[in-house]
Design a protein around this motif. Sequence first.
Motif, PDB file in Angstrom:
ATOM      1  N   LEU A 231       0.837  -1.191   0.000  1.00  0.00           N
ATOM      2  CA  LEU A 231       0.000   0.000   0.000  1.00  0.00           C
ATOM      3  C   LEU A 231       0.878   1.249   0.000  1.00  0.00           C
ATOM      4  CD1 LEU A 231      -2.696  -1.048   2.630  1.00  0.00           C
ATOM      5  CD2 LEU A 231      -2.974  -1.001   0.154  1.00  0.00           C
ATOM      6  N   SER A 232       0.316   2.342  -0.461  1.00  0.00           N
ATOM      7  CA  SER A 232       1.053   3.602  -0.483  1.00  0.00           C
ATOM      8  C   SER A 232       0.926   4.303   0.872  1.00  0.00           C
ATOM      9  CB  SER A 232       0.501   4.508  -1.581  1.00  0.00           C
ATOM     10  OG  SER A 232      -0.784   5.008  -1.212  1.00  0.00           O
ATOM     11  N   ALA A 233       1.739   5.359   1.051  1.00  0.00           N
ATOM     12  CA  ALA A 233       1.664   6.137   2.287  1.00  0.00           C
ATOM     13  C   ALA A 233       0.279   6.748   2.448  1.00  0.00           C
ATOM     14  CB  ALA A 233       2.734   7.225   2.277  1.00  0.00           C
ATOM     15  N   GLN A 234      -0.312   7.210   1.331  1.00  0.00           N
ATOM     16  CA  GLN A 234      -1.652   7.784   1.409  1.00  0.00           C
ATOM     17  C   GLN A 234      -2.676   6.734   1.841  1.00  0.00           C
ATOM     18  OE1 GLN A 234      -4.336   8.144  -1.893  1.00  0.00           O
ATOM     19  NE2 GLN A 234      -4.503  10.364  -1.623  1.00  0.00           N
ATOM     20  N   ASP A 235      -2.515   5.499   1.333  1.00  0.00           N
ATOM     21  CA  ASP A 235      -3.442   4.433   1.696  1.00  0.00           C
ATOM     22  C   ASP A 235      -3.465   4.209   3.205  1.00  0.00           C
ATOM     23  OD1 ASP A 235      -4.242   3.887  -0.916  1.00  0.00           O
ATOM     24  OD2 ASP A 235      -2.633   2.444  -1.236  1.00  0.00           O
ATOM     25  N   TYR A 236      -2.281   4.164   3.813  1.00  0.00           N
ATOM     26  CA  TYR A 236      -2.214   3.932   5.257  1.00  0.00           C
ATOM     27  C   TYR A 236      -2.880   5.068   6.030  1.00  0.00           C
ATOM     28  CZ  TYR A 236       0.915  -0.051   4.592  1.00  0.00           C
ATOM     29  OH  TYR A 236       1.443  -1.261   4.230  1.00  0.00           O
ATOM     30  N   ARG A 237      -2.683   6.293   5.563  1.00  0.00           N
ATOM     31  CA  ARG A 237      -3.317   7.431   6.245  1.00  0.00           C
ATOM     32  C   ARG A 237      -4.829   7.348   6.138  1.00  0.00           C
ATOM     33  NH1 ARG A 237       0.766  10.385   3.583  1.00  0.00           N
ATOM     34  NH2 ARG A 237      -0.749  11.193   2.071  1.00  0.00           N
ATOM     35  N   LEU A 238      -5.328   7.024   4.962  1.00  0.00           N
ATOM     36  CA  LEU A 238      -6.774   6.964   4.771  1.00  0.00           C
ATOM     37  C   LEU A 238      -7.397   5.813   5.551  1.00  0.00           C
ATOM     38  CD1 LEU A 238      -7.013   7.733   0.927  1.00  0.00           C
ATOM     39  CD2 LEU A 238      -7.705   9.220   2.819  1.00  0.00           C
ATOM     40  N   LEU A 239      -6.745   4.659   5.531  1.00  0.00           N
ATOM     41  CA  LEU A 239      -7.299   3.503   6.239  1.00  0.00           C
ATOM     42  C   LEU A 239      -7.311   3.725   7.741  1.00  0.00           C
ATOM     43  CD1 LEU A 239      -5.737   0.572   4.182  1.00  0.00           C
ATOM     44  CD2 LEU A 239      -8.156   1.185   4.316  1.00  0.00           C
ATOM     45  N   SER A 240      -6.349   4.484   8.246  1.00  0.00           N
ATOM     46  CA  SER A 240      -6.326   4.755   9.687  1.00  0.00           C
ATOM     47  C   SER A 240      -7.477   5.658  10.109  1.00  0.00           C
ATOM     48  CB  SER A 240      -4.998   5.412  10.075  1.00  0.00           C
ATOM     49  OG  SER A 240      -4.881   6.706   9.509  1.00  0.00           O
ATOM     50  N   SER A 241      -8.100   6.331   9.131  1.00  0.00           N
ATOM     51  CA  SER A 241      -9.216   7.226   9.460  1.00  0.00           C
ATOM     52  C   SER A 241     -10.568   6.543   9.349  1.00  0.00           C
ATOM     53  CB  SER A 241      -9.199   8.446   8.527  1.00  0.00           C
ATOM     54  OG  SER A 241      -9.572   8.081   7.194  1.00  0.00           O
ATOM     55  N   VAL A 242     -10.563   5.300   8.850  1.00  0.00           N
ATOM     56  CA  VAL A 242     -11.820   4.572   8.678  1.00  0.00           C
ATOM     57  C   VAL A 242     -12.136   3.796   9.953  1.00  0.00           C
ATOM     58  CG1 VAL A 242     -13.029   2.803   7.348  1.00  0.00           C
ATOM     59  CG2 VAL A 242     -11.462   4.371   6.198  1.00  0.00           C
ATOM     60  N   PRO A 243     -13.303   3.999  10.538  1.00  0.00           N
ATOM     61  CA  PRO A 243     -13.659   3.238  11.743  1.00  0.00           C
ATOM     62  C   PRO A 243     -13.594   1.738  11.484  1.00  0.00           C
ATOM     63  CG  PRO A 243     -15.246   4.996  11.333  1.00  0.00           C
ATOM     64  CD  PRO A 243     -14.376   4.918  10.111  1.00  0.00           C
TER      65      PRO A 243
END
Length: 348
Positions: A231-243
């Motif tokens: 996954l990309s760095a953006q993917d990890y940031r977005l997934l961390s924001s998903v409940p």
Amino acid sequence: MRIRIRKVAVLLFAVIVATWIYQSHLPPSPRLCGFPGGPRITAPRVKLRDGRYLAYKEIGVPRENAKHKIIFVHGFGNARHDVVIAYRLPQKFFEELGVCIVSFDRPGYGESDPDPNRTLKSMTRDIEDLADQLNLGDKFYLAGFSMGGQTVWGSLKYIPHRLAGAVLIAPVVNYWWDGFPANLSEEAFHKQFPEDKWAQRVVHYIPWLTYWWNTQKFFPGSSVAAGRAALSAQDYRLLSSVPYIAEHRAQVIQQGMYESLHRDMIIGFGKWDFSPMNLSNPIPDKNGAVHIWQGDDDALVPVTLQRYIAQKLEWIQYHEIPGAGHMFSLANGMPEAIIRSLLHATTS
């Protein structure tokens, strides 16, 4: 006579060994929802023409009042709850456009019955049955994320007359599709993790070994199936924001890995009856369009191959997002942009 008996014995031994090897590689039977020992049924379901059931959920305005109906096809390792085009959208957005999204568990996922005969074409029949059972009309919109995008390609091939428009969001590419320049597909293929290259070779050339390959302990199986996807760095940031909803995560493969993840891999990277690059415009109506949305930093789906498909199919409306990974559709504003572009001709 002794030589003949010896040959028969050797042949019999070979048959017994081959049978043992084959049977030892067979996946276990699925744990069917609603049956003794299986998961309970919590979602509304529709009965399909072959007697199977599909579980679904609705988002937005009631479908009987909706101006636009969108069927959403989830990705690999997801379920009906993972509607990336609806994340963070307020109810007033759906009311403004008159949109109802119907998301469903693909066969073998969540609470939908497995389909031992599942193919790309059978999935399009499931889409039709779902639309007809829920009275979505003669035409509806179709959206697919990641591996769900391949069901959209199948629908563009087999049921284009039912589609008012379609959108593929970071759709997974089959490296063996006819039409790719060999050097382009090979370069993209070899950028994957070694275990993913081997897993895809297995499902493409010897699909009956798929379950064994991804569960044996001698070599690493698919990183994506094992939850170790690149996954990309953006993917990890977005997934961390998903409940994180534990109940929903547990539902995804509750009927078994083979009927969900592994069968997905066999269809996705197996031998197709057609190549998307050989399709003519399936929605020539000026009020409909087919869109592809792709991030240029997607570590799972090669942007080079997606660009080639878009260049080959001039009727595709291609949207490339700079700096975006595979999960870009979870970013603020992206679900709204994707839906508005899909409905543009009828909302402008």
